[in-house]
Design an enzyme around this catalytic site. Structure first.
Site, PDB file in Angstrom:
ATOM      1  N   LYS A  41       0.849  -1.202   0.000  1.00 45.32           N
ATOM      2  CA  LYS A  41       0.000   0.000   0.000  1.00 45.32           C
ATOM      3  C   LYS A  41       0.884   1.252   0.000  1.00 45.32           C
ATOM      4  CE  LYS A  41      -0.414  -0.560   5.019  1.00 45.32           C
ATOM      5  NZ  LYS A  41      -1.257  -1.114   6.101  1.00 45.32           N
ATOM      6  N   TYR A  74      14.226  30.781   8.979  1.00 44.86           N
ATOM      7  CA  TYR A  74      12.990  31.428   9.428  1.00 44.86           C
ATOM      8  C   TYR A  74      12.949  31.572  10.940  1.00 44.86           C
ATOM      9  CZ  TYR A  74      10.851  31.004   4.795  1.00 44.86           C
ATOM     10  OH  TYR A  74      10.562  31.118   3.465  1.00 44.86           O
TER      11      TYR A  74
HETATM   12  C1  LIG Z   1      -0.484  -2.033   6.825  1.00 45.25           C
HETATM   13  C2  LIG Z   1      -1.041  -3.357   7.178  1.00 45.25           C
HETATM   14  C3  LIG Z   1      -0.193  -4.474   7.277  1.00 45.25           C
HETATM   15  C4  LIG Z   1       1.313  -4.350   7.226  1.00 45.25           C
HETATM   16  O1  LIG Z   1       1.740  -3.818   8.458  1.00 45.25           O
HETATM   17  P1  LIG Z   1       3.308  -3.550   8.764  1.00 45.25           P
HETATM   18  O2  LIG Z   1       3.321  -3.125  10.183  1.00 45.25           O
HETATM   19  O3  LIG Z   1       3.726  -2.476   7.832  1.00 45.25           O
HETATM   20  O4  LIG Z   1       4.011  -4.820   8.517  1.00 45.25           O
HETATM   21  C5  LIG Z   1      -0.782  -5.718   7.481  1.00 45.25           C
HETATM   22  N1  LIG Z   1      -2.123  -5.844   7.611  1.00 45.25           N
HETATM   23  C6  LIG Z   1      -2.956  -4.791   7.556  1.00 45.25           C
HETATM   24  C7  LIG Z   1      -4.407  -5.000   7.740  1.00 45.25           C
HETATM   25  C8  LIG Z   1      -2.447  -3.518   7.350  1.00 45.25           C
HETATM   26  O5  LIG Z   1      -3.272  -2.469   7.322  1.00 45.25           O
END
Ligand SMILES: *Cc1c(COP(=O)(O)O)cnc(C)c1O
Length: 367
Positions: free
Chosen positions: A37, A258
């Site tokens: 993702k 800044y």
């Molecule tokens: C993002 C996610 C993962 C992966 O999690 P990590 O901590 O990045 O390994 C797995 N399962 C779900 C449902 C997620 O949303």
């Protein structure tokens, strides 16, 4: 398109592959998926996916249907391409047309996908997400019970996995880990037989507690430490080197940046480099960021600007325009940057900016 004057983001796909293999070795109870993702946590899903498929990865997760559609031409049919956020009203046909599998996160999504199966005249694959403590997505225990009492919607589905998601698996001794594993087992006992999917990255490192028929790591693939506070068993997958645009001398008493938050207490040399918060170099690193040059730490001077950063290079007389300072890399991995920024490595990676020149190559020490 060359990006002259841009910081160079080097992404090491061999390191990503090595991390996936290391996770697979730690999860003998079942295969290991790859969560991609947010464009593979900022590293580029279109490049990460083929590399991991070549290693034998057969399960890919994204959050959105749109992310799955980008990957569909790369990910062959026969490899699971699953959407964590599930099937929304009106998107059923796109899932079907492209062979994308939804994670069903509530009774409405179960009913929606089940209805799509009836219309299609065949059983449709799905994962069922059971909530065991996150209270974010997934069927609550009462909803699982109702589904168990009236399993008609499930009859139209091919339940590939019943899954849940850990709340704090990076804290190995958090009692919630065992509670969640037990709640998943309770839910599965009520439902038609189906394999289970449990561990995220840190869950893989919980041993037997995180074992299931399919692990779903994301962060660890990209080098984030699954066990904060202990040595990282995984490899850093990125480096970010920002070019020095200018080196200027300041007198004692001069301020930099800044709101004049940094003041020279001696005659100083300030290097200005081409990256800023618009590139995802978090503004909370103002006055706290550290760059590296040939392994030597270089402290930030003043605030993070939109496109520029300023560093105190008084003690590094060799720093000159045309050289680069390392902002992320094995010397200063995303987790360390995150700690200074008051966030986690996930946010550092997923914030990596679009203006960087991206190079897919081995990550090396900055000379
Ligand atoms: C993002 C996610 C993962 C992966 O999690 P990590 O901590 O990045 O390994 C797995 N399962 C779900 C449902 C997620 O949303």
């Amino acid at each position: 398109m060359p990006k002259h004057g841009a910081a160079v983001l080097t992404i090491d796909l061999d390191a990503v592959a090595a991390n996936w293999l290391a996770l697979r070795a730690r999860h003998p109870s079942g295969p290991v998926a790859a969560v991609m993702k947010a464009d593979a946590y900022g590293l580029g899903a279109a490049r990460v996916a083929p590399r991991l498929l070549a290693e034998g990865c057969r399960h890919v997760f994204v959050a959105h249907l749109s992310e799955a559609l980008v990957l569909r031409p790369i990910v062959p049919e026969g490899v699971l391409l699953a959407v964590l956020n599930g099937v929304t009203e009106g998107s059923e046909q796109a899932f079907l047309d492209h062979g994308v599998v939804p994670v069903l996160n509530d009774p409405g999504q179960v009913a929606r996908w089940s209805a799509a199966a009836v219309r299609a005249g065949r059983r449709l694959p799905a994962l069922l997400h059971v909530d065991t403590g996150m209270n974010r997505l997934g069927l609550a225990a009462a909803e699982v019970r109702r589904l168990a009492e009236d399993p008609a919607p499930l009859a139209a589905l091919d339940l590939l996995y019943v899954m849940t998601h850990f709340v704090s698996s990076e804290v190995a001794d958090d009692p919630l880990n065992a509670t969640q594993a037990a709640r998943l087992a309770e839910a599965r006992a009520m439902l038609p037989p189906a394999p289970a999917s449990l561990a995220n990255s840190s869950g893989v490192f919980l041993g037997a507690l995180g074992a299931s028929d399919l692990a779903r790591p994301g962060a660890a693939l990209y080098g984030i430490n699954p066990r904060p506070g202990t040595p990282n068993p995984l490899t850093c997958t990125v480096s970010l080197d920002a070019p020095v645009l200018q080196v200027r001398d300041t007198a004692a008493g001069d301020t930099v940046g800044y709101n004049a938050t940094w003041r020279a207490n001696r005659p100083s040399r300030i290097a200005t480099v081409a990256a800023g918060y618009a590139d995802g170099y978090l503004r909370s690193l103002s006055g706290r960021g550290i760059a590296y040059s040939r392994g030597r730490p270089v402290p930030m001077a003043g605030r993070v600007s939109m496109d520029l950063l300023t560093f105190d290079v008084t003690d590094l007389p060799d720093i000159a325009p045309g050289m680069s300072l390392r902002l992320i890399g094995p010397e200063c991995p995303p987790d360390s940057v995150a700690e200074r920024a008051g966030t986690n490595g996930y946010e550092v990676l997923t914030s990596l900016g679009a203006r960087y020149a991206r190079v897919y190559a081995p990550v090396r020490p900055l000379g």
